[in-house]
Design a protein around this motif. Sequence first.
Motif, PDB file in Angstrom:
ATOM      1  N   ASP A  51       0.863  -1.186   0.000  1.00 32.97           N
ATOM      2  CA  ASP A  51       0.000   0.000   0.000  1.00 32.97           C
ATOM      3  C   ASP A  51       0.900   1.238   0.000  1.00 32.97           C
ATOM      4  N   SER A 132     -12.037   5.240  -3.061  1.00 31.70           N
ATOM      5  CA  SER A 132     -10.564   5.329  -3.021  1.00 31.70           C
ATOM      6  C   SER A 132     -10.092   6.742  -2.706  1.00 31.70           C
ATOM      7  N   PHE A 189      -8.756   1.537  -5.639  1.00 31.36           N
ATOM      8  CA  PHE A 189      -8.931   0.211  -5.054  1.00 31.36           C
ATOM      9  C   PHE A 189     -10.255  -0.409  -5.498  1.00 31.36           C
ATOM     10  N   SER A 191     -13.211  -1.405  -4.267  1.00 31.15           N
ATOM     11  CA  SER A 191     -13.803  -1.024  -2.976  1.00 31.15           C
ATOM     12  C   SER A 191     -14.520  -2.188  -2.311  1.00 31.15           C
ATOM     13  N   ALA A 194     -11.800  -4.325  -0.675  1.00 33.16           N
ATOM     14  CA  ALA A 194     -11.204  -3.622   0.454  1.00 33.16           C
ATOM     15  C   ALA A 194     -12.174  -3.556   1.630  1.00 33.16           C
ATOM     16  N   LEU A 209      -4.378  -4.251   3.411  1.00 40.20           N
ATOM     17  CA  LEU A 209      -3.799  -3.799   2.152  1.00 40.20           C
ATOM     18  C   LEU A 209      -2.285  -3.603   2.212  1.00 40.20           C
TER      19      LEU A 209
END
Length: 543
Positions: A51, A132, A189, A191, A194, A209
């Motif tokens: 990340d 993001s 990302f 989403s 995540a 991440l």
Amino acid sequence: MIDVFLKPTRRQWLMGATALVAVSLTAPAAHAQSRAETLRYVTGAVVNTLDPTMPGSTREAFAVSLSTYDRLVSFGRKQLNGKWVFDLDTVRGELAESYDVSPDGLKITFHLRKDAKFQDGTPVTAEDVKWSLDRAVTANSLAKAQLLTGSLTSPEQFKVIDPYTFEVTLPKPDKLALPNLATVYPVIFNSKVAKAHATADDPWAQNWLKENTAGSGAFVIETFKPAEQVILKRNDAWNRGPANSQAAFKRLIVQTVPEASTRANLVERGDADIVIDLQPTDAAALEAKGKLKVISTPQYNAISFISFNNKIPPFDNVNVRKAIAYALPYDDMFKAALFGRGFALYGATWTDGKAPSGGFPIPQPVKLDLAKAKEYLAAAGMPDGFSTTFSFNVGQANVAEPMAALLKESLAKIGIKVEIQKLPDAQMSTLINEKKLPFFTENIVAWLPSMDYFYRNFYIGNIRWNYSSLDNPQITEIAQAARFEQDKAKYEAMGRELNTLNFEIMPQIPIWQASQDAVMAPSIEGYTYQFHRQVDYRDLSRK
């Protein structure tokens, strides 16, 4: 953004060296791809996270993230002195196939590619972009401070118009808003993935991440061993290369090899394809042999300088600062420290003491002149000189040590006695942060090298990066106004005024822009010097 280079520990170095042997022996047997289809990159530093927004992320981590994630936009490239470099003024679509800026400069509308997919096969939508960028300006990460420099500060500025249309609203026109979206932090990302790994204590899935990805980029992580190696395979569904192509290489190996001489040997033997962090002596020696391709690019968004703390006597006296400026053996330092590999920021001629350009940095009208140096020292009330310390980071000793020795010798000729201090990284950083170093050398890098960005980040405010502790109301006022000036002629005039003022005050002395030496196999093509001073693996191919 100010680029910070984190060094591996001794244990990480040893682990990295072991990893090199392991991969060299096993990778060809484990995978069907030929050597020609694999890009091997060796570095003295480490990839410490997947990340790029995490505090402490290394530049090598940034490079890996550029290959595993996409952004809305990215920089184009241009030729500078015959070398390809990123172009701050050309922003092209990445996940966005196009974008529009409203006439008043307050809205940027992005039209997303309908064929873009995450690595799990799901489409990239405006909802993913919204989540993001909300994360970028909200989470405790490196992204928040960077996007602030482009007036991107609140989730309320980001709006989903429809699944493939996304809008950004600005409080006032800001020329750095769009370029900020091309930096390493505003990655897009998946989403849904995540959020599936978020928790009440970690709503932005930062813990997950760090060691996992949820991107749409050109490469997929195959193996991640922090501080040792990363192995990536090509994402065949990605088509955002030149002419909508895939990445050229099927496999990418990024390895930590601590010793510069070992890295040099590996690329010379053909066991590595490219390296960018060799010692200037090694790069020069390999270039002289003529067997490898060496692309030496002055880092046009970076500056090496001699700095004074303008609040610590005697460096609070402008005549002392000017005395030192005219007592430095610039040419000798440039040759001894860098073997002349870079762009000199001294020896210019200005008409009537006025800056000829509004860009930054520009070469300064200073050169070695001991008689003039003595005149300034006398004007400061110190005709017999004084004693001081001169500090540098021990991690930069290969460049700073020969430079410091020549500086000490030359300043002694005007009565300034110098004690050289070699400081460990952490101690140097602490003393700079606490504004306790009177006289030292450092480097700065601006991801977005516009004139006002340099002045606002390095010459204004009580912040770490204002190395000289400059507090000049006139410079502050002009630099802040320049940030939002849309008229190019007025902006240029502001830059010339700032450069002229800066030279008159001389809070620090820019000395050069060191070259980044990219040493590679003759078959490697496409290298471009990037704002983050790392290789963008997506640029490269093998002829």
